[in-house]
Design an enzyme around this catalytic site. Sequence first.
Site, short mmCIF file in Angstrom:
data_model
loop_
_atom_site.label_atom_id
_atom_site.label_comp_id
_atom_site.label_asym_id
_atom_site.label_seq_id
_atom_site.Cartn_x
_atom_site.Cartn_y
_atom_site.Cartn_z
N ASN A 95 -5.41 -4.36 -6.03
CA ASN A 95 -4.61 -3.74 -4.97
C ASN A 95 -5.52 -3.47 -3.78
O ASN A 95 -6.47 -2.69 -3.90
CB ASN A 95 -3.99 -2.45 -5.52
CG ASN A 95 -3.12 -1.75 -4.50
OD1 ASN A 95 -3.49 -1.68 -3.33
ND2 ASN A 95 -1.99 -1.22 -4.91
N HIS B 167 -6.16 -0.06 0.03
CA HIS B 167 -7.15 0.90 0.54
C HIS B 167 -8.09 0.30 1.57
O HIS B 167 -8.72 1.04 2.33
CB HIS B 167 -7.91 1.54 -0.62
CG HIS B 167 -7.05 2.50 -1.39
ND1 HIS B 167 -6.68 3.72 -0.88
CD2 HIS B 167 -6.45 2.39 -2.58
CE1 HIS B 167 -5.87 4.32 -1.74
NE2 HIS B 167 -5.72 3.53 -2.79
N ARG C 226 4.55 0.22 2.61
CA ARG C 226 5.22 1.52 2.58
C ARG C 226 6.13 1.68 3.79
O ARG C 226 5.88 1.12 4.85
CB ARG C 226 4.18 2.65 2.57
CG ARG C 226 3.40 2.75 1.27
CD ARG C 226 2.55 4.00 1.25
NE ARG C 226 3.37 5.17 1.01
CZ ARG C 226 3.45 5.82 -0.16
NH1 ARG C 226 2.74 5.44 -1.19
NH2 ARG C 226 4.23 6.86 -0.30
N ARG D 243 1.61 3.29 6.34
CA ARG D 243 0.35 4.02 6.49
C ARG D 243 -0.87 3.13 6.24
O ARG D 243 -1.97 3.47 6.64
CB ARG D 243 0.32 5.24 5.56
CG ARG D 243 0.18 4.91 4.12
CD ARG D 243 -0.01 6.15 3.27
NE ARG D 243 1.18 6.99 3.24
CZ ARG D 243 1.42 7.88 2.26
NH1 ARG D 243 0.54 8.03 1.30
NH2 ARG D 243 2.52 8.58 2.26
N GLU E 71 4.60 -4.48 -3.70
CA GLU E 71 5.26 -3.23 -4.10
C GLU E 71 6.16 -2.79 -2.97
O GLU E 71 5.73 -2.77 -1.80
CB GLU E 71 4.23 -2.14 -4.35
CG GLU E 71 3.30 -2.42 -5.49
CD GLU E 71 2.23 -1.35 -5.59
OE1 GLU E 71 2.38 -0.28 -4.97
OE2 GLU E 71 1.25 -1.60 -6.28
#
Length: 260
Positions: free
Chosen positions: A6, A9, A44, A48, A69
Amino acid sequence: MKLGVNIDHVAVLREARRVNDPDILQALFTACENGADQITIHLREDRRHIQDVDVTNIIAHSKLPVNLECSINPDILALATSYRPNRATLVPEKREEVTTEGGLDLFKFTKEVSHAIELLNAHSIEVSLFVDPTVEAMQISKELGAQMVELHTGTFANLYAMLYGNLSHSNHSIKELELPRKLLEDRFLQSIEDIKNAASHAKSLGLEVAAGHGLNYQNVHHMMSIPEIVELNIGQSIVARSIFSGLADAIKEMKRLTSR
Ligand code: PXP
């Protein structure tokens, strides 16, 4: 075991300054070349970290399957169908949360989830549901027509952190910290049992089983003893380690720990 890396980050750090540094595509290529089996990103609602253009670029340039996701918000679902990732993982989303705090409530959002699965499948996108590790959630996931479940390992990871210590000093939200150690240990063992039971029930129903959230270099070995789990999605710990060792080595080491 398949390793989904993922890379959200990397975008978190980039968005802290709103410059193209670190470059998300460089993260993608590094992951592809160093042992990732899949790229996982979360678009999202509040954007963000991952932005719409990142999704397009990552899907266009990834040699690996992309797992997107997304929430069950109709606007996000419409974008997901247009981007055509290999898989969509439906997750709950709250604007104010730091991260995805629990599994999708399939009993509350039965209709919405069922509609989302139909829509995504009609666009040839496989659907996984990010759910808490309970037998009931596996049952309803199957009934709703999902192809896969991703078991939320947050409770397990929090208890591991409380017992063996990598909880941030700023984390005051975990009320169990007050509990005696023996009780925490019992709850920790129970959290592993819950994941095992859910995984074996899901597999018996013909669902593929993934797991993720809060997995790191210390706790991941507990997932390796659950044969029904075929995929782990890991972000925070890999990107955190990459600050010290570089992303390539951080992924290689996680791949080594998760190879059966
Ligand atoms: N899987 C899902 C469905 C997630 O929402 C997340 C967090 O974005 C992860 C895996 C990765 O969790 P972590 O960053 O704690 O490794």
